[in-house]
Design a protein around this motif. Structure first.
Motif, short mmCIF file in Angstrom:
data_model
loop_
_atom_site.label_atom_id
_atom_site.label_comp_id
_atom_site.label_asym_id
_atom_site.label_seq_id
_atom_site.Cartn_x
_atom_site.Cartn_y
_atom_site.Cartn_z
N THR A 1 0.85 -1.19 0.00
CA THR A 1 0.00 0.00 0.00
C THR A 1 0.89 1.24 0.00
O THR A 1 1.85 1.31 0.78
CB THR A 1 -0.92 0.02 1.24
N LEU A 2 0.58 2.20 -0.87
CA LEU A 2 1.39 3.42 -0.97
C LEU A 2 0.47 4.62 -0.95
O LEU A 2 -0.51 4.70 -1.69
CB LEU A 2 2.22 3.42 -2.25
N LEU A 3 0.80 5.60 -0.09
CA LEU A 3 0.07 6.85 0.00
C LEU A 3 0.93 7.97 -0.56
O LEU A 3 2.00 8.28 -0.02
CB LEU A 3 -0.28 7.14 1.47
N LEU B 1 0.46 -2.36 -7.26
CA LEU B 1 0.29 -2.40 -5.81
C LEU B 1 -1.09 -2.94 -5.44
O LEU B 1 -2.05 -2.85 -6.20
CB LEU B 1 0.45 -0.99 -5.23
N SER B 2 -1.18 -3.48 -4.23
CA SER B 2 -2.48 -3.93 -3.72
C SER B 2 -3.42 -2.75 -3.54
O SER B 2 -4.62 -2.86 -3.79
CB SER B 2 -2.30 -4.67 -2.40
N CYS B 3 -2.86 -1.61 -3.11
CA CYS B 3 -3.68 -0.41 -2.93
C CYS B 3 -2.81 0.82 -3.11
O CYS B 3 -1.78 0.96 -2.44
CB CYS B 3 -4.34 -0.40 -1.55
N SER B 4 -3.20 1.71 -4.01
CA SER B 4 -2.51 2.98 -4.20
C SER B 4 -3.47 4.12 -3.85
O SER B 4 -4.62 4.12 -4.27
CB SER B 4 -2.02 3.13 -5.64
N VAL B 5 -2.98 5.07 -3.05
CA VAL B 5 -3.79 6.19 -2.59
C VAL B 5 -3.11 7.48 -3.01
O VAL B 5 -1.91 7.68 -2.71
CB VAL B 5 -3.97 6.17 -1.06
N VAL B 6 -3.83 8.36 -3.70
CA VAL B 6 -3.27 9.63 -4.15
C VAL B 6 -4.09 10.77 -3.55
O VAL B 6 -5.31 10.82 -3.72
CB VAL B 6 -3.28 9.75 -5.69
N LEU B 7 -3.43 11.65 -2.83
CA LEU B 7 -4.04 12.86 -2.29
C LEU B 7 -3.63 14.02 -3.17
O LEU B 7 -2.44 14.34 -3.26
CB LEU B 7 -3.58 13.07 -0.84
N ALA C 1 -5.41 9.24 -12.17
CA ALA C 1 -6.08 8.42 -13.19
C ALA C 1 -5.87 6.93 -12.97
O ALA C 1 -6.68 6.11 -13.41
CB ALA C 1 -5.58 8.82 -14.58
N VAL C 2 -4.78 6.55 -12.26
CA VAL C 2 -4.48 5.13 -12.08
C VAL C 2 -4.60 4.68 -10.63
O VAL C 2 -4.46 3.48 -10.35
CB VAL C 2 -3.06 4.80 -12.61
N ALA C 3 -4.87 5.59 -9.70
CA ALA C 3 -4.90 5.25 -8.28
C ALA C 3 -6.18 4.50 -7.93
O ALA C 3 -7.24 4.72 -8.52
CB ALA C 3 -4.79 6.51 -7.44
N ASP C 4 -6.07 3.62 -6.93
CA ASP C 4 -7.25 2.92 -6.42
C ASP C 4 -8.13 3.86 -5.61
O ASP C 4 -9.36 3.81 -5.70
CB ASP C 4 -6.82 1.73 -5.55
#
Length: 635
Positions: free
Chosen positions: A360-362, A382-388, A397-400
């Protein structure tokens, strides 16, 4: 009524900016302040896999991905704080607290871009990491190395001292001499006695050539060196092969260019070398930083007025973070490099994703790293991508999970961890100038809420139980409360947070803090640094060298590729710029100030140039290689 001072979280400057300001510290600040709140590109609401959700649902989803009930550690959760957040004290501190709380050592920042190599060598040579300031207002001879300092407001460590005016005043009153040595090919705003154009990426060799000349001829201050330094004999042995002729050849200049600047600089009463941003974004960056500090020690201008000195802030986390380096630092295997002041190098983030070391990446900011196309591909694995983010980008456009972020001028903030960059002891605060857009939140709010949602489990993490308990306690009480408590204990007064400097007077510029009152000129890793040096030679397949770490502020859609008129192409030609990593098409611009072997294309103005750069970094500091990459231009 006085205008409150607002600290710019875009470039690191401080100016009296308000909603009707006409003067700005940088173009980015101007654009951010005058942003229309109803812009169509702004992100209005959180979303998961493209579908709008509530903030509660978004935070719960992220927490479920992070808090899996097993050891979090290196191979699970990553946080990228980014470059803009580097100037946002609340965001930076909350990132650190969340990293400590979860036990992850995968907290990535952009400190490696310009600060890491200098912080490492100051630790080696002085006993502690220190962001040293250049005393430009008092120096008699100034050598400015690197990009145009006026573009970056004189660098991350020295914001908004009106240095241009100070230097011009010194030139008029005490005939201060100024020299520019750069591969960026810019027209300086300050009159200069000498301007030297060098081959991109060769800055460390220019410094080594100066050092060889001073040591070989015995031009150093013998009283200062004898009293306050150790290891000169070892330096003499290691620097001997780096003659002026050898270094001049690598830099693509004449021997007299190095010797002339060096002689005048070392003979001045107060001489300094100002490393502008981009000066050491190249191979051998840490060796260049060592040469920079050693030159000031030999000239008796280290830790004294008129040279470089250490400024301690009114309330600063840096002294605490110093204890997290080397033996006491959490151990990270990222690129084989230890954490620097508790932070990992963002230059290693791409490789960590590709190695499968993150789940997981923030992301709190747009990454300014090499090979961005690969970076985008890696995020999607990644299992989970978070974009702020405040606006839609290629990353949203590609973040979960996408979270709407408030802009720099929609938040109040405080410069807690980097306030040593001011020449006075102060704690700058900033007020919000716009209401927050739609459902946007600050990174501080998001990180704090996420931290409170995560349960505390002692897992034996290298971060340590004390740090995790402290982080949890601060998260529960809120960092604002703790900052005010500490300020009150130190100063017996309330902290004014509505836009002020909270000044405590000028620093003692002669402050002396090295271990045992000596500077170690030949620290243990130095011999290994020299063993790794290789002189870059022209490759017939890639006969030029790329300079990418500057900005012209260009608004053209096509990348501008600057080259010397003798490059073999006409001004305005459409050309292809290539390295062994990729290529792009742009418009050729003739510039006589560009070195004949140099090609200049801004990574800030044209991010696609980042795909032409290697993932290789400086071994010790993680500094990415933005400059000096062999390249080719074709019609």
């Amino acid at each position: 009524m006085s205008t409150p001072l607002v600290f710019c979280r875009v470039c690191g400057s401080s100016r009296p900016i308000h909603s009707s300001s006409s003067k700005f510290c940088c173009n980015s600040a101007k654009e951010a302040l005058h942003e229309e709140p109803n812009t169509t590109n702004r992100i209005r609401t959180p979303r998961i896999n493209g579908k709008p959700v509530s903030w509660d649902d978004a935070i719960a989803h992220i927490a479920s991905k992070v808090d899996t009930g097993r050891k979090i550690g290196l191979n699970t959760f990553g946080i990228y704080t980014g470059k803009v957040s580097f100037y946002r004290g609340h965001d930076w501190l909350e990132s650190m607290l969340l990293a400590f709380h979860t036990g992850t050592t995968s907290w990535f920042t952009d400190m490696c871009l310009d600060d890491a190599n200098r912080l490492i060598v100051t630790e080696w040579m002085m006993g502690h990491a220190a962001p040293l300031l250049t005393d430009l207002g008092r120096a008699h001879n100034i050598l400015i190395l690197g990009d145009d300092p006026s573009i970056h407001d004189w660098g991350m460590l020295q914001p908004d001292h009106q240095y241009t005016a100070e230097i011009k005043h010194s030139q008029q009153t005490k005939h201060t001499k100024v020299s520019f040595v750069s591969a960026s090919a810019f027209t300086p705003h300050i009159p200069a006695q000498k301007s030297i154009s060098i081959r991109p990426g060769s800055e460390p060799f220019f410094l080594l050539g100066m050092l060889n000349l001073i040591v070989t001829n015995g031009w150093y201050d013998k009283q200062y060196v004898g009293k306050y330094t150790q290891g000169l004999q070892a330096v003499k042995h290691l620097i001997a092969p780096y003659t002026v002729s050898r270094c001049a050849s690598v830099c693509g200049v004449g021997d007299a260019d190095i010797s002339g600047v060096t002689l005048k600089w070392i003979r001045s009463a107060m001489g300094l070398i100002h490393l502008a941003p981009g000066a050491l974004r190249c191979e051998h960056a840490t060796l260049g930083a060592w040469a920079w500090l050693t030159l000031h020690a030999l000239s008796a201008n280290a830790l004294r007025p008129g040279g470089i000195y250490e400024a301690v802030g009114a309330l600063d986390l840096l002294p605490l973070l110093v204890g997290l380096r080397t033996e006491n630092a959490p151990k990270s295997q990222t690129g084989g490099q230890q954490l620097l002041l508790g932070q990992n190098h963002s230059s290693q983030l791409l490789l960590e994703m590709e190695r499968g070391n993150l789940e997981t990446l923030l992301l709190l900011d747009r990454p300014h790293t090499t090979q961005q196309s690969r970076f985008l591909q890696a995020i999607q694995t990644l299992s989970c991508s978070v974009v702020l983010s405040d606006v839609e980008t290629e990353y949203t456009a590609v973040a979960d999970v996408v979270l709407p972020r408030s802009t720099t001028w929609e938040e109040k903030d405080i410069l807690l961890h980097r306030n040593s960059q001011f020449a006075i002891k102060c704690l700058p605060t900033s007020s919000a100038l716009h209401p927050k857009f739609a459902e946007s939140k600050s990174a501080q709010e998001v990180l704090s809420t996420l931290g409170q949602k995560l349960s505390f489990k002692w897992t034996g993490s290298d971060i340590g139980l004390t740090n995790r308990l402290l982080a949890k306690q601060i998260q529960r009480g809120g960092q604002e409360t703790w900052i005010n408590r500490i300020w009150g204990l130190l100063h017996e007064e309330d902290l004014e947070c509505e836009g002020s400097l909270n000044g405590q007077g000028e620093h003692d510029r002669a402050l002396w803090r090295p271990s045992q009152d000596t500077i170690q000129l030949a620290p243990a890793p130095l011999e290994e640094l020299f063993k790794q040096v290789r002189d870059q030679k022209t490759d017939e397949n890639f006969p030029f060298f790329l300079q990418s770490s500057h900005s012209r502020g260009s608004t053209n859609s096509a990348p501008q590729i600057e080259a010397h008129p003798d490059c073999g192409f006409e001004n305005g030609d459409s050309i292809q710029l290539s390295t062994r990593f990729g290529s792009l098409t742009g418009v050729l611009i003739h510039n006589e100030a560009v070195h004949p072997l140099g090609i200049v294309c801004s990574a800030t103005d044209s991010p696609e140039v980042l795909d032409l750069l290697p993932t290789q970094t400086d071994l010790w500091s993680g500094t990415p290689i933005f400059n000096g990459v062999p390249c080719l231009i074709e019609g």
